[in-house]
Design a protein around this motif. Structure first.
Motif, PDB file in Angstrom:
ATOM      1  N   ALA A 111       0.825  -1.200   0.000  1.00  0.00           N
ATOM      2  CA  ALA A 111       0.000   0.000   0.000  1.00  0.00           C
ATOM      3  C   ALA A 111       0.864   1.257   0.000  1.00  0.00           C
ATOM      4  O   ALA A 111       0.608   2.208  -0.742  1.00  0.00           O
ATOM      5  CB  ALA A 111      -0.936  -0.005   1.213  1.00  0.00           C
ATOM      6  N   LEU A 112       1.898   1.269   0.838  1.00  0.00           N
ATOM      7  CA  LEU A 112       2.788   2.422   0.877  1.00  0.00           C
ATOM      8  C   LEU A 112       3.540   2.570  -0.442  1.00  0.00           C
ATOM      9  O   LEU A 112       3.760   3.685  -0.922  1.00  0.00           O
ATOM     10  CB  LEU A 112       3.778   2.276   2.039  1.00  0.00           C
ATOM     11  N   GLY A 113       3.925   1.435  -1.039  1.00  0.00           N
ATOM     12  CA  GLY A 113       4.602   1.490  -2.336  1.00  0.00           C
ATOM     13  C   GLY A 113       3.708   2.068  -3.411  1.00  0.00           C
ATOM     14  O   GLY A 113       4.166   2.827  -4.278  1.00  0.00           O
ATOM     15  N   VAL A 138      -8.834   3.852  -3.180  1.00  0.00           N
ATOM     16  CA  VAL A 138      -8.066   2.676  -2.773  1.00  0.00           C
ATOM     17  C   VAL A 138      -7.719   2.757  -1.293  1.00  0.00           C
ATOM     18  O   VAL A 138      -7.865   1.787  -0.539  1.00  0.00           O
ATOM     19  CB  VAL A 138      -6.777   2.543  -3.625  1.00  0.00           C
ATOM     20  N   ILE A 139      -7.271   3.933  -0.838  1.00  0.00           N
ATOM     21  CA  ILE A 139      -6.877   4.088   0.569  1.00  0.00           C
ATOM     22  C   ILE A 139      -8.078   3.874   1.485  1.00  0.00           C
ATOM     23  O   ILE A 139      -7.973   3.213   2.530  1.00  0.00           O
ATOM     24  CB  ILE A 139      -6.251   5.485   0.783  1.00  0.00           C
ATOM     25  N   ARG A 140      -9.241   4.392   1.084  1.00  0.00           N
ATOM     26  CA  ARG A 140     -10.435   4.234   1.928  1.00  0.00           C
ATOM     27  C   ARG A 140     -10.888   2.787   2.004  1.00  0.00           C
ATOM     28  O   ARG A 140     -11.530   2.380   2.974  1.00  0.00           O
ATOM     29  CB  ARG A 140     -11.561   5.119   1.391  1.00  0.00           C
ATOM     30  N   GLN A 143      -1.629   4.395   7.601  1.00  0.00           N
ATOM     31  CA  GLN A 143      -0.257   4.721   7.204  1.00  0.00           C
ATOM     32  C   GLN A 143      -0.209   5.276   5.781  1.00  0.00           C
ATOM     33  O   GLN A 143       0.489   6.243   5.502  1.00  0.00           O
ATOM     34  CB  GLN A 143       0.622   3.473   7.306  1.00  0.00           C
ATOM     35  N   ALA A 144      -0.966   4.640   4.878  1.00  0.00           N
ATOM     36  CA  ALA A 144      -0.976   5.102   3.485  1.00  0.00           C
ATOM     37  C   ALA A 144      -1.565   6.498   3.383  1.00  0.00           C
ATOM     38  O   ALA A 144      -1.072   7.360   2.648  1.00  0.00           O
ATOM     39  CB  ALA A 144      -1.759   4.118   2.614  1.00  0.00           C
ATOM     40  N   GLY A 145      -2.662   6.745   4.136  1.00  0.00           N
ATOM     41  CA  GLY A 145      -3.286   8.065   4.121  1.00  0.00           C
ATOM     42  C   GLY A 145      -2.373   9.141   4.681  1.00  0.00           C
ATOM     43  O   GLY A 145      -2.314  10.262   4.170  1.00  0.00           O
ATOM     44  N   ALA A 146      -1.636   8.812   5.748  1.00  0.00           N
ATOM     45  CA  ALA A 146      -0.711   9.780   6.335  1.00  0.00           C
ATOM     46  C   ALA A 146       0.416  10.113   5.362  1.00  0.00           C
ATOM     47  O   ALA A 146       0.822  11.276   5.229  1.00  0.00           O
ATOM     48  CB  ALA A 146      -0.142   9.232   7.651  1.00  0.00           C
TER      49      ALA A 146
END
Length: 321
Positions: A82-84, A106-108, A117-120
């Motif tokens: 997700a972070l990638g 996607v993040i939601r 983490q991805a949203g931040a």
């Protein structure tokens, strides 16, 4: 992926293909399954008999696609994935509002721990705009990719860098992404030659009824790199005072063609930007060379040399008498 020899295995493979590529034609499905078109249609019927809705759409953009109500497996991301994904979108030079909205969805949809983490990362990472970025229209890129996949000749309307537009009938061999820019590698029937068109300058794509066969063993990236060094306005000819084996690793395909020349080597090609060729490409090659042509490149190299010479003189100061 192996197709499998049983009807059940091929029917499952058909389901997988239709999930991945909605609009697949019977001809394309048959090629993917290595069967006849009649057999491919039979595997579609097996899916329908099993209660899986498969729609058949007629017309130039038709084909088979899964109907509404077909349950697709959920997409599951690890935190690292997700972070990638977020980092890839932030790093993209042409990430626009449409991409941003899609990333938000996607993040939601991610589990809370991963999504937080991805949203931040997305919220607090700063983006420095790339002044050289070129916006590529997704619909244009998609139409060209579809033509490549179908081996369908198209007519493109292309905008020249200097202004004005022209139409070219082309066999689209491949779509290649190079340093953040999207290119169409194709055979132009207008020029009877290989051409590379920047997709951000393609204003329209029109399908034709004609099919084509791409060259055997085509390496799209290598062909694009080689073609980018040909056909430009200003000729280049550079003699390197070092053996071919030493110089070759420093020469990128767009710079031209490097060939042995006795105990030295000769680079011939063309460029649309002699200043860039001199400052960014030749200056990075750590071997002595002589610019034998053309005059525009010689002038550009002289300008770079004068700039560096003045830099040394300014530091050293005037010579004492």
């Amino acid at each position: 992926m192996p197709t499998g020899s049983s009807p059940t295995a091929r029917a499952l493979r058909t389901l997988e293909i239709l999930r991945a590529r909605p609009g697949t034609t019977a001809e394309q499905l048959a090629a993917a399954l290595a069967v006849t078109e009649r057999a491919a249609r039979r595997y579609v019927e097996i899916l329908r008999e099993a209660g899986i809705p498969v729609e058949s759409v007629r017309g130039p953009y038709g084909g088979y696609r899964l109907g509404r109500g077909t349950r697709l497996p959920p997409v599951v991301f690890t935190e690292e994935q997700a972070l990638g994904l977020v980092m890839a979108v932030l790093d993209a030079s042409n990430a626009d509002e449409v991409v941003g909205e899609a990333l938000g969805k996607v993040i939601r949809a991610l589990p809370e721990g991963v999504g937080r983490q991805a949203g931040a990362l997305r919220a607090y990472a700063a983006i420095a705009p790339d002044p050289r970025a070129a916006r590529t229209d997704p619909a244009t890129a998609s139409a060209l990719v579809a033509a490549v996949a179908e081996r369908r000749r198209v007519i493109v309307t292309y905008r020249r860098e200097s202004g004005g537009e022209f139409d070219a009938e082309v066999d689209p061999w491949a779509v290649v992404v190079r340093y953040g820019r999207w290119y169409l590698l194709c055979l132009s029937h207008r020029a009877t030659a290989i051409r590379t068109y920047r997709i951000d300058r393609i204003r329209a794509v029109h399908r034709t009824p004609h099919r084509f066969t791409p060259p055997d063993g085509l390496d799209p990236v290598a062909a694009l790199e080689e073609n980018l060094g040909k056909g430009w306005r200003f000729a280049t000819r550079v003699l390197f005072h070092a053996p071919f084996a030493q110089v070759a690793p420093w020469i990128r395909p767009p710079m031209g063609t490097l060939a042995e020349h006795g105990d030295r080597c000769l680079l011939t090609g063309s460029t649309r930007n002699p200043a860039m060729y001199a400052q960014e490409w030749l200056a990075a090659v750590p071997f002595d060379f002589t610019v034998e042509g053309g005059p525009e490149l010689r002038a550009a190299v002289a300008t770079v040399a004068d700039r560096f010479r003045r830099a040394i003189e300014e530091v050293a100061g005037p010579t004492a008498g």
